[in-house]
Motif scaffolding. Structure first.
Motif, short mmCIF file in Angstrom:
data_model
loop_
_atom_site.label_atom_id
_atom_site.label_comp_id
_atom_site.label_asym_id
_atom_site.label_seq_id
_atom_site.Cartn_x
_atom_site.Cartn_y
_atom_site.Cartn_z
N VAL A 104 0.84 -1.21 0.00
CA VAL A 104 0.00 0.00 0.00
C VAL A 104 0.88 1.26 0.00
O VAL A 104 0.59 2.23 -0.72
CB VAL A 104 -0.98 -0.01 1.19
N LEU A 105 1.95 1.27 0.79
CA LEU A 105 2.86 2.41 0.81
C LEU A 105 3.53 2.63 -0.54
O LEU A 105 3.65 3.76 -1.01
CB LEU A 105 3.92 2.23 1.90
N LEU A 106 3.97 1.56 -1.19
CA LEU A 106 4.59 1.68 -2.51
C LEU A 106 3.61 2.23 -3.54
O LEU A 106 3.96 3.10 -4.34
CB LEU A 106 5.13 0.33 -2.97
N ILE A 107 2.39 1.75 -3.53
CA ILE A 107 1.37 2.25 -4.46
C ILE A 107 1.10 3.73 -4.22
O ILE A 107 0.98 4.52 -5.15
CB ILE A 107 0.08 1.40 -4.37
N ALA A 108 1.03 4.12 -2.96
CA ALA A 108 0.78 5.53 -2.62
C ALA A 108 1.92 6.42 -3.09
O ALA A 108 1.71 7.48 -3.67
CB ALA A 108 0.57 5.68 -1.12
N ILE A 109 3.17 6.01 -2.87
CA ILE A 109 4.33 6.80 -3.27
C ILE A 109 4.40 6.93 -4.79
O ILE A 109 4.64 8.02 -5.32
CB ILE A 109 5.62 6.19 -2.69
N GLY A 117 4.02 10.45 -6.92
CA GLY A 117 5.08 10.82 -7.88
C GLY A 117 4.53 11.05 -9.27
O GLY A 117 4.90 12.01 -9.95
N LEU A 118 3.66 10.16 -9.73
CA LEU A 118 3.06 10.33 -11.06
C LEU A 118 2.20 11.59 -11.12
O LEU A 118 2.24 12.32 -12.11
CB LEU A 118 2.22 9.11 -11.42
N ASN A 119 1.43 11.84 -10.08
CA ASN A 119 0.59 13.03 -10.05
C ASN A 119 1.43 14.30 -10.12
O ASN A 119 1.12 15.22 -10.87
CB ASN A 119 -0.27 13.05 -8.79
N MET A 120 2.51 14.36 -9.38
CA MET A 120 3.36 15.55 -9.39
C MET A 120 4.04 15.74 -10.74
O MET A 120 4.18 16.86 -11.22
CB MET A 120 4.39 15.48 -8.27
N SER A 121 4.47 14.65 -11.37
CA SER A 121 5.14 14.79 -12.67
C SER A 121 4.15 15.19 -13.76
O SER A 121 4.49 15.97 -14.64
CB SER A 121 5.85 13.49 -13.05
#
Length: 124
Positions: A12-17, A21-25
């Protein structure tokens, strides 16, 4: 806590990170970005932030000055004679709504984007 619980938490933590990251890029990639330079509450200059663009200019007089450097898609205060040097310590900025503030000389440098943002600024 079982081993399966630990694996689930890590997943869950990996998916959230990755999602953050994708949203910010995606938000950072869309739209044309510029830097607005405000001096004492008045728009002093607008500078494009794009690849291949370089500029350096001085704001102020012989004393009470900031030297602003623009390089490609980022901007910073390279040199200033203010006592605390906080504007220099802020370093390079390149994503909206980042900003650099020099309180003693009332200079604000803001990165603005033409892309519409539907994300709360606190999330960024």
């Amino acid at each position: 806590m079982t081993r399966a619980d630990k694996v689930l938490v890590v997943l869950v933590l990996l998916i959230a990170i990755v999602g953050i990251g994708l949203n910010m890029s995606i938000v950072a990639a869309g739209g044309e970005q510029k830097a607005e330079i405000w001096v004492e509450g008045t728009l002093y200059k607008m500078v494009p932030l794009k690849e291949g663009y370089k500029q350096e200019f001085r704001i102020g007089g012989d004393s009470h000055y900031d030297i602003v450097e623009v390089q490609d898609t980022r901007i910073r205060v390279r040199e200033a004679d203010c006592p605390n040097q906080d504007c220099i310590k802020m370093g390079w900025i390149q994503h909206a709504p980042q900003q650099i503030v020099c309180l003693p000389y009332r200079i604000v440098i803001k990165v603005v984007s033409s892309a519409p943002t539907d994300t709360d600024t606190i999330v960024r």
